[in-house]
Design a protein around this motif. Structure first.
Motif, PDB file in Angstrom:
ATOM      1  N   GLU A   1       1.676  24.007 -18.609  1.00  0.00           N
ATOM      2  CA  GLU A   1       2.668  24.719 -17.887  1.00  0.00           C
ATOM      3  C   GLU A   1       2.168  25.703 -17.147  1.00  0.00           C
ATOM      4  O   GLU A   1       1.180  26.173 -17.378  1.00  0.00           O
ATOM      5  N   GLY A   2       2.887  25.983 -15.975  1.00  0.00           N
ATOM      6  CA  GLY A   2       2.394  27.043 -15.208  1.00  0.00           C
ATOM      7  C   GLY A   2       1.149  26.793 -14.087  1.00  0.00           C
ATOM      8  O   GLY A   2       0.628  27.909 -13.495  1.00  0.00           O
ATOM      9  N   LEU A   3       0.811  25.668 -13.907  1.00  0.00           N
ATOM     10  CA  LEU A   3      -0.021  25.419 -13.056  1.00  0.00           C
ATOM     11  C   LEU A   3       0.204  25.470 -11.502  1.00  0.00           C
ATOM     12  O   LEU A   3       1.516  25.415 -11.187  1.00  0.00           O
ATOM     13  N   THR A   4      -0.572  26.098 -10.619  1.00  0.00           N
ATOM     14  CA  THR A   4      -0.148  26.344  -9.176  1.00  0.00           C
ATOM     15  C   THR A   4      -0.965  25.232  -8.398  1.00  0.00           C
ATOM     16  O   THR A   4      -2.019  24.953  -8.461  1.00  0.00           O
ATOM     17  N   GLY A   5      -0.014  24.633  -7.709  1.00  0.00           N
ATOM     18  CA  GLY A   5      -0.475  23.546  -6.645  1.00  0.00           C
ATOM     19  C   GLY A   5      -1.735  24.303  -5.567  1.00  0.00           C
ATOM     20  O   GLY A   5      -1.362  25.484  -5.125  1.00  0.00           O
ATOM     21  N   ALA A   6      -2.590  23.360  -5.260  1.00  0.00           N
ATOM     22  CA  ALA A   6      -3.488  23.723  -4.262  1.00  0.00           C
ATOM     23  C   ALA A   6      -3.354  22.900  -2.879  1.00  0.00           C
ATOM     24  O   ALA A   6      -3.814  23.353  -2.121  1.00  0.00           O
ATOM     25  N   GLY A   7      -2.708  21.858  -3.263  1.00  0.00           N
ATOM     26  CA  GLY A   7      -2.520  20.906  -2.179  1.00  0.00           C
ATOM     27  C   GLY A   7      -2.344  19.350  -2.519  1.00  0.00           C
ATOM     28  O   GLY A   7      -2.188  19.259  -3.502  1.00  0.00           O
ATOM     29  N   SER A   8      -2.257  18.748  -1.503  1.00  0.00           N
ATOM     30  CA  SER A   8      -1.963  17.343  -1.653  1.00  0.00           C
ATOM     31  C   SER A   8      -2.724  16.320  -0.666  1.00  0.00           C
ATOM     32  O   SER A   8      -3.339  16.912   0.225  1.00  0.00           O
ATOM     33  N   PHE A   9      -2.821  15.158  -0.897  1.00  0.00           N
ATOM     34  CA  PHE A   9      -3.716  14.034  -0.362  1.00  0.00           C
ATOM     35  C   PHE A   9      -2.657  12.986  -0.147  1.00  0.00           C
ATOM     36  O   PHE A   9      -2.176  12.193  -1.075  1.00  0.00           O
ATOM     37  N   THR A  10      -2.288  12.563   1.176  1.00  0.00           N
ATOM     38  CA  THR A  10      -1.077  11.327   1.187  1.00  0.00           C
ATOM     39  C   THR A  10      -1.936  10.289   1.729  1.00  0.00           C
ATOM     40  O   THR A  10      -2.582  10.520   2.868  1.00  0.00           O
ATOM     41  N   LEU A  11      -1.732   9.100   0.998  1.00  0.00           N
ATOM     42  CA  LEU A  11      -2.842   8.095   1.279  1.00  0.00           C
ATOM     43  C   LEU A  11      -1.542   7.032   2.180  1.00  0.00           C
ATOM     44  O   LEU A  11      -0.616   6.955   1.899  1.00  0.00           O
ATOM     45  N   TRP A  12      -2.196   6.542   3.450  1.00  0.00           N
ATOM     46  CA  TRP A  12      -1.091   5.744   4.297  1.00  0.00           C
ATOM     47  C   TRP A  12      -1.998   4.427   4.347  1.00  0.00           C
ATOM     48  O   TRP A  12      -3.214   4.326   4.420  1.00  0.00           O
ATOM     49  N   GLN A  13      -1.270   3.256   4.610  1.00  0.00           N
ATOM     50  CA  GLN A  13      -1.784   1.823   4.838  1.00  0.00           C
ATOM     51  C   GLN A  13      -1.071   1.122   5.909  1.00  0.00           C
ATOM     52  O   GLN A  13       0.318   1.485   5.830  1.00  0.00           O
ATOM     53  N   THR A  14      -1.520   0.320   6.589  1.00  0.00           N
ATOM     54  CA  THR A  14      -0.775  -0.374   7.587  1.00  0.00           C
ATOM     55  C   THR A  14       0.197  -1.465   6.590  1.00  0.00           C
ATOM     56  O   THR A  14      -0.511  -2.084   5.937  1.00  0.00           O
ATOM     57  N   GLU A  15       1.259  -1.514   6.766  1.00  0.00           N
ATOM     58  CA  GLU A  15       2.299  -2.524   6.028  1.00  0.00           C
ATOM     59  C   GLU A  15       1.806  -3.601   6.161  1.00  0.00           C
ATOM     60  O   GLU A  15       1.306  -4.269   7.201  1.00  0.00           O
ATOM     61  N   THR A  16       2.070  -4.797   5.193  1.00  0.00           N
ATOM     62  CA  THR A  16       1.763  -6.036   5.445  1.00  0.00           C
ATOM     63  C   THR A  16       2.984  -6.909   5.967  1.00  0.00           C
ATOM     64  O   THR A  16       3.961  -6.685   5.666  1.00  0.00           O
ATOM     65  N   LEU A  17       2.753  -7.601   6.984  1.00  0.00           N
ATOM     66  CA  LEU A  17       3.779  -8.350   7.472  1.00  0.00           C
ATOM     67  C   LEU A  17       3.442  -9.789   7.400  1.00  0.00           C
ATOM     68  O   LEU A  17       2.317 -10.193   7.328  1.00  0.00           O
ATOM     69  N   THR A  18       4.569 -10.727   7.244  1.00  0.00           N
ATOM     70  CA  THR A  18       4.538 -12.102   7.291  1.00  0.00           C
ATOM     71  C   THR A  18       5.268 -12.717   8.312  1.00  0.00           C
ATOM     72  O   THR A  18       5.804 -12.074   9.120  1.00  0.00           O
ATOM     73  N   ALA A  19       5.164 -14.062   8.325  1.00  0.00           N
ATOM     74  CA  ALA A  19       5.753 -14.740   9.540  1.00  0.00           C
ATOM     75  C   ALA A  19       7.108 -14.449   9.757  1.00  0.00           C
ATOM     76  O   ALA A  19       7.983 -14.511  10.754  1.00  0.00           O
ATOM     77  N   LEU A  20       7.986 -14.105   8.382  1.00  0.00           N
ATOM     78  CA  LEU A  20       9.414 -13.803   8.565  1.00  0.00           C
ATOM     79  C   LEU A  20       9.703 -12.595   9.321  1.00  0.00           C
ATOM     80  O   LEU A  20      10.989 -12.367   9.887  1.00  0.00           O
TER      81      LEU A  20
END
Length: 147
Positions: free
Chosen positions: A76-95
Motif C-alpha cells: 500500500e501507498g506506492l507512488t507512481g513514477a510513470g508508464s510505458f504504453t506498448l503499441w502494435q499494428t493491428e492484424t488485418l485479414t482479407a475480411l
C-alpha cells in the motif's frame, strides 16, 4: 503463485503477438519486441520519449529482464513514477477489405517510485497484474520516465 507468472506474462505477450497462435518455442523477449512503438510517460501523463526504432525497442526488451520478474502483491501507498504504453499494428485479414492497419494499444506497464514493483495493465477485462522486479530493471524504467 509462481505458476501464475508464465500465464500472466503469456497473456500480455500474446496481446503483443496479435492474433497468431503462439509457437512451441515461446520466447518473451522475442514476443515483446514485436511492439512497434513504446510511449514513455511521466507521472502526470506527459510524454517523455517514444521508442520506435528496432534498436530502441530491442534495447528496452533486453533491459526489462522479464526472467527476473515475480508475481507480487503491491504494498500500500506506492507512488507512481510513470508508464510505458506498448503499441502494435493491428492484424488485418482479407475480411476487412480495404481497411488500413492502425496502431493499437496492447498493454501498459506502470512503474513505481518507491519500490521495485511494476504493474501490467492489459486493457483486457480490467486485468492488472503486479510484479516484483529486479532493482536494476526498476532503476532503468524510472530513468526513462524522468527523461
Amino acid at each position: 503463485m509462481q505458476k501464475l507468472l508464465p500465464v500472466s506474462l503469456a497473456l500480455c505477450l500474446l496481446l503483443l503477438a496479435g492474433c497468431r497462435v503462439a509457437d512451441v518455442n515461446f520466447n518473451p523477449d522475442r514476443e515483446m519486441s514485436k511492439a512497434q512503438k513504446i510511449v514513455v510517460a511521466g507521472t502526470e501523463g506527459d510524454e517523455k520519449a517514444v521508442l520506435e526504432t528496432e534498436d530502441e525497442i530491442d534495447a528496452f526488451v533486453k533491459s526489462v529482464n522479464v526472467e527476473g520478474w515475480r508475481l507480487a502483491d503491491l504494498p500500500e501507498g506506492l507512488t507512481g513514477a510513470g508508464s510505458f504504453t506498448l503499441w502494435q499494428t493491428e492484424t488485418l485479414t482479407a475480411l476487412f477489405g480495404d481497411k488500413k492497419a492502425e496502431l493499437k494499444e496492447i498493454c501498459a506497464f506502470l512503474i513505481y517510485e518507491d519500490g521495485d514493483y511494476l504493474t501490467i495493465d492489459t486493457g483486457f477485462a480490467n486485468i492488472a497484474i503486479s510484479f516484483s522486479i529486479p532493482e536494476e530493471t526498476a532503476d532503468y524504467l524510472r530513468s526513462l520516465t524522468q527523461g
